[in-house]
Motif scaffolding. Structure first.
Motif, short mmCIF file in Angstrom:
data_model
loop_
_atom_site.label_atom_id
_atom_site.label_comp_id
_atom_site.label_asym_id
_atom_site.label_seq_id
_atom_site.Cartn_x
_atom_site.Cartn_y
_atom_site.Cartn_z
N LEU A 216 38.50 14.82 -32.83
CA LEU A 216 38.85 15.15 -34.21
C LEU A 216 39.97 16.18 -34.30
CD1 LEU A 216 35.38 15.27 -36.00
CD2 LEU A 216 37.08 13.43 -36.02
N THR A 217 40.02 17.12 -33.36
CA THR A 217 41.06 18.14 -33.41
C THR A 217 42.44 17.58 -33.09
OG1 THR A 217 40.63 18.78 -31.11
CG2 THR A 217 39.47 20.02 -32.84
N ASP A 218 42.50 16.38 -32.53
CA ASP A 218 43.76 15.74 -32.20
C ASP A 218 44.31 14.87 -33.33
OD1 ASP A 218 43.75 16.75 -29.51
OD2 ASP A 218 42.22 15.24 -29.07
N PHE A 219 43.57 14.75 -34.42
CA PHE A 219 43.97 13.90 -35.54
C PHE A 219 45.25 14.43 -36.16
CE2 PHE A 219 43.99 12.38 -39.90
CZ PHE A 219 43.58 11.06 -39.78
N LYS A 220 46.21 13.55 -36.35
CA LYS A 220 47.49 13.93 -36.97
C LYS A 220 47.42 13.67 -38.47
CE LYS A 220 49.51 14.51 -32.92
NZ LYS A 220 48.88 15.57 -32.22
N GLY A 221 48.01 14.54 -39.24
CA GLY A 221 48.06 14.37 -40.68
C GLY A 221 48.04 15.71 -41.38
N ASP A 222 48.71 15.76 -42.52
CA ASP A 222 48.85 17.01 -43.26
C ASP A 222 48.02 17.08 -44.53
OD1 ASP A 222 50.70 17.99 -41.39
OD2 ASP A 222 52.36 16.96 -42.40
N GLN A 223 47.29 16.02 -44.86
CA GLN A 223 46.51 16.01 -46.09
C GLN A 223 45.22 16.82 -45.92
OE1 GLN A 223 47.67 14.63 -48.97
NE2 GLN A 223 49.50 14.36 -47.73
N PRO A 224 44.71 17.40 -47.01
CA PRO A 224 43.45 18.15 -46.93
C PRO A 224 42.32 17.26 -46.42
CG PRO A 224 44.51 18.46 -49.07
CD PRO A 224 45.27 17.38 -48.36
N ARG A 225 41.41 17.87 -45.68
CA ARG A 225 40.28 17.16 -45.08
C ARG A 225 38.97 17.64 -45.69
NH1 ARG A 225 42.42 17.38 -38.81
NH2 ARG A 225 44.44 16.42 -39.31
N THR A 226 38.12 16.69 -46.00
CA THR A 226 36.80 17.00 -46.53
C THR A 226 35.77 16.69 -45.44
OG1 THR A 226 37.52 16.36 -48.74
CG2 THR A 226 35.14 16.47 -48.35
N PRO A 227 34.97 17.68 -45.02
CA PRO A 227 33.97 17.41 -43.99
C PRO A 227 32.96 16.35 -44.46
CG PRO A 227 34.21 19.76 -44.35
CD PRO A 227 34.96 19.07 -45.45
N VAL A 228 32.57 15.47 -43.54
CA VAL A 228 31.53 14.47 -43.81
C VAL A 228 30.59 14.41 -42.62
CG1 VAL A 228 32.97 13.04 -45.32
CG2 VAL A 228 32.86 12.51 -42.89
N ARG A 229 29.39 13.97 -42.88
CA ARG A 229 28.44 13.66 -41.82
C ARG A 229 27.98 12.24 -42.09
NH1 ARG A 229 25.58 16.08 -37.92
NH2 ARG A 229 23.61 15.12 -37.32
N VAL A 230 28.15 11.39 -41.09
CA VAL A 230 27.73 9.99 -41.20
C VAL A 230 26.73 9.76 -40.08
CG1 VAL A 230 28.47 7.59 -41.21
CG2 VAL A 230 29.98 9.34 -42.15
N GLY A 231 25.47 9.58 -40.44
CA GLY A 231 24.43 9.42 -39.42
C GLY A 231 24.39 10.64 -38.52
N GLN A 232 24.58 10.41 -37.24
CA GLN A 232 24.55 11.49 -36.25
C GLN A 232 25.91 12.09 -35.97
OE1 GLN A 232 21.61 12.64 -34.96
NE2 GLN A 232 20.75 11.23 -36.47
N HIS A 233 26.95 11.66 -36.67
CA HIS A 233 28.30 12.07 -36.35
C HIS A 233 28.93 12.93 -37.44
CE1 HIS A 233 27.64 8.51 -33.81
NE2 HIS A 233 28.37 9.21 -32.94
N ALA B 253 37.21 9.87 -40.30
CA ALA B 253 37.27 10.07 -38.85
C ALA B 253 35.93 10.65 -38.40
CB ALA B 253 38.40 11.01 -38.49
N LEU B 254 35.33 10.03 -37.39
CA LEU B 254 34.05 10.47 -36.85
C LEU B 254 34.23 10.95 -35.42
CD1 LEU B 254 31.77 7.52 -38.06
CD2 LEU B 254 32.22 9.71 -39.21
N GLY B 255 33.75 12.15 -35.14
CA GLY B 255 33.81 12.66 -33.78
C GLY B 255 32.67 12.09 -32.96
N LEU B 256 33.00 11.59 -31.78
CA LEU B 256 31.96 11.11 -30.86
C LEU B 256 31.67 12.16 -29.81
CD1 LEU B 256 33.27 7.45 -30.40
CD2 LEU B 256 31.65 8.34 -32.09
N THR B 257 32.73 12.67 -29.19
CA THR B 257 32.66 13.79 -28.26
C THR B 257 33.83 14.69 -28.62
OG1 THR B 257 34.12 12.85 -26.57
CG2 THR B 257 31.77 12.25 -26.45
#
Length: 161
Positions: A91-108, A124-128
């Motif tokens: 997730l920290t490698d995601f490119k983009g300048d738009q504001p991000r809203t945190p989400v939780r989807v299931g376990q991610h 965008a969902l973080g796996l590791t």
């Protein structure tokens, strides 16, 4: 890490049912070639979203992607859905300048954001720390971009590595 044998027979120890411990991510052991995001979107969602094209897979250098398209009578209502697995992009490698809203989807954990051209929404969902899955909806009515991306994310989350 502790391991317990599930039987009295010789073999490789494994964590038995009912034991506690950290879950192990399959992304470390699952070869990228074996990962197919085209298998993650259930047929029921394909019908619900009125997707009109078959899934189109694309292999990436360190990941895999799949695209679907919903062609509507009015072109402005048509949209694409891309699901992309990145083996080497957290997730920290995601490119983009738009504001991000945190989400939780299931376990991610993850976030939702508009793409930089403001023509679609990404969940965008973080796996590791170093792997992730992006669900990207491009086009169609602006009011539905993120709702559709979240619908798809909720349907595919249990299938991601």
């Amino acid at each position: 890490m502790l391991a317990a044998c599930t039987t009295q027979e010789p073999g490789i120890p494994s964590i038995g049912a009912g034991t506690s411990g950290s879950s192990v991510s399959t992304t470390a052991t699952t070869p990228v070639a074996a990962i197919d995001p085209c298998e993650w979107l259930p047929d029921s969602v394909v019908r619900e979203l009125e997707i009109t094209t078959p899934a189109r897979p694309k292999k990436l250098k360190a990941g895999a992607s799949c695209r679907w398209r919903a062609e509507k009578p009015v072109i402005a209502d048509s949209f694409s859905i891309d699901i992309t697995y990145y083996q080497d992009r957290g997730l920290t490698d995601f490119k983009g300048d738009q504001p991000r809203t945190p989400v939780r989807v299931g376990q991610h954990e993850g976030f939702q954001t508009l793409d930089d051209s403001k023509t679609g929404c990404v969940v965008a969902l973080g796996l590791t720390d170093t792997s992730s899955v992006d669900i990207y909806v491009l086009g169609g009515p602006e009011s539905q971009w993120c709702a559709t991306a979240n619908t798809v994310a909720n349907q595919v989350e249990s299938k991601v590595p």
